[in-house]
Design an enzyme around this catalytic site. Structure first.
Site, short mmCIF file in Angstrom:
data_model
loop_
_atom_site.label_atom_id
_atom_site.label_comp_id
_atom_site.label_asym_id
_atom_site.label_seq_id
_atom_site.Cartn_x
_atom_site.Cartn_y
_atom_site.Cartn_z
N ASP A 151 16.37 132.35 -121.90
CA ASP A 151 16.00 132.98 -120.63
C ASP A 151 15.69 131.99 -119.51
OD1 ASP A 151 13.48 132.34 -121.87
OD2 ASP A 151 12.49 133.91 -120.70
N THR A 152 14.77 131.04 -119.74
CA THR A 152 14.43 130.11 -118.67
C THR A 152 15.53 129.08 -118.44
OG1 THR A 152 13.17 128.76 -120.25
CG2 THR A 152 11.93 130.37 -118.93
N ASN A 161 8.90 138.76 -118.83
CA ASN A 161 9.94 138.89 -119.87
C ASN A 161 9.33 139.37 -121.19
OD1 ASN A 161 12.63 138.87 -120.53
ND2 ASN A 161 12.93 136.71 -120.04
N LYS A 167 11.38 144.07 -110.47
CA LYS A 167 12.78 144.47 -110.70
C LYS A 167 12.81 145.79 -111.48
CE LYS A 167 12.83 140.55 -112.71
NZ LYS A 167 13.13 139.38 -113.58
N ALA A 219 21.05 139.14 -116.81
CA ALA A 219 20.97 139.85 -115.54
C ALA A 219 19.70 139.46 -114.78
CB ALA A 219 21.02 141.35 -115.77
N ASP A 221 17.66 136.88 -115.51
CA ASP A 221 17.57 135.43 -115.37
C ASP A 221 18.33 134.94 -114.14
OD1 ASP A 221 16.32 135.62 -117.87
OD2 ASP A 221 18.18 135.16 -118.95
#
Length: 298
Positions: free
Chosen positions: A30-31, A163, A223, A255, A257
């Site tokens: 992710d990061t 997350n 989001k 999406a 990230d």
């Protein structure tokens, strides 16, 4: 003067399904995905770096070379008796599910290598996620947050994507506790409403926004997949941005990230909140039209 953005977390071996059958191997997480897209969205006078853990095996070396080859500075803790984690993507109607193998991942020790965080100064950025906090050794979590808090006091901007991944935590209560502790050392929070509503019981996006503001986050961007983004920066009025809809997403991996990367790049360039969010939505729209986490859409 070159500013630096340091992303912190776990880069893993990715096995992604291919149209012709079988899997293609890559590297993602992710990061790291956000760092990869940041490198493509920030000008050359920004250094993008990645803090994680690796072993001494061939796969760790290959991953290190991949990070460097992407124009990202590796800031690595080497753990001789460990290696890098692996995950496999399964797709159904554009939605993905994951299987993970990460119990011996060197990234679990990354918080023991805090020198790259300590070296950040005013104008720099640190970026981490709830997954970062979840996968590190429990006894190292507070040390990581303390290092980020000290960096923030020096003028470093700290950005955080909650997350939420319940399977990575011992309990939901533990997850809620550490997520909000992490948010409390952050200037920017980038939560996803569907996950937040499930875990925290938020009635709407405004509730999510206020909860993060209440622990001291200045800029909150909520989001909500294909639905409107709700955001507020400081005392300015809240804004709502409607993303361009993608009627037939191919793969929603990364999406969020990629959204985070384009948003942060715009925000760091001084764009107003709505424009930075629009840039995030546009990049995410492109990324989900392709398979895999890292898509060259430039």
């Amino acid at each position: 003067m070159t500013n630096k953005i340091l992303a912190i977390g776990e880069c893993m071996v990715e096995m992604a399904p291919q149209a012709q059958g079988g899997y293609a191997m890559g590297f993602a997480g992710d990061t790291f995905n956000t760092a990869w897209y940041l490198r493509k969205n920030l000008p050359a006078d920004w250094e993008v770096a990645y803090l994680t853990g690796v072993g001494t095996d061939a796969m760790s070396e290959q991953m290190t070379n991949f990070i460097s080859g992407a124009g990202i500075t590796p800031e690595l803790l080497t753990v001789p008796d460990r290696t890098v984690g692996l995950y496999m993507i399964s797709l159904k109607d554009g939605e993905r599910s994951f299987s993970y193998w990460r119990s011996v991942a060197a990234a679990r020790k990354l918080a023991q290598h805090r020198a790259p965080i300590d070296a950040l100064g005013k104008g720099d950025v640190a970026y981490f996620s709830g997954i970062t906090v979840a996968i590190i050794e429990p006894e190292d979590r507070q040390a990581l947050l303390d290092a980020l808090s000290a960096a923030r006091a020096r003028g470093v901007t700290v950005a955080f994507d909650p997350n939420l991944r319940p399977r990575l935590w011992a309990s939901t209560d533990e997850m809620r506790d550490w997520i909000m502790k992490a948010a409390a050392v952050s200037d920017i929070a980038l939560p996803s409403f569907e996950d937040e509503a499930t875990v925290f019981g938020d009635a709407d996006k405004a509730a999510t926004l206020v909860r993060y503001q209440n622990v001291g986050v200045t800029c909150v961007v909520v989001k909500d997949g294909p639905d409107d983004v709700l955001a507020q920066n400081g005392s300015a009025a809240a804004v709502t941005v409607s993303p361009e809809l993608n009627p037939a997403p191919v793969d929603t991996t990364a999406a969020g990230d990629s959204f985070n990367a384009a948003f942060l790049a715009g925000h760091l360039r001084g764009e107003d909140l709505s424009l930075a969010i629009t840039a995030g939505c546009a990049l995410s729209h492109k990324v989900v039209s392709h398979k895999g986490a890292l898509v060259d859409v430039t």
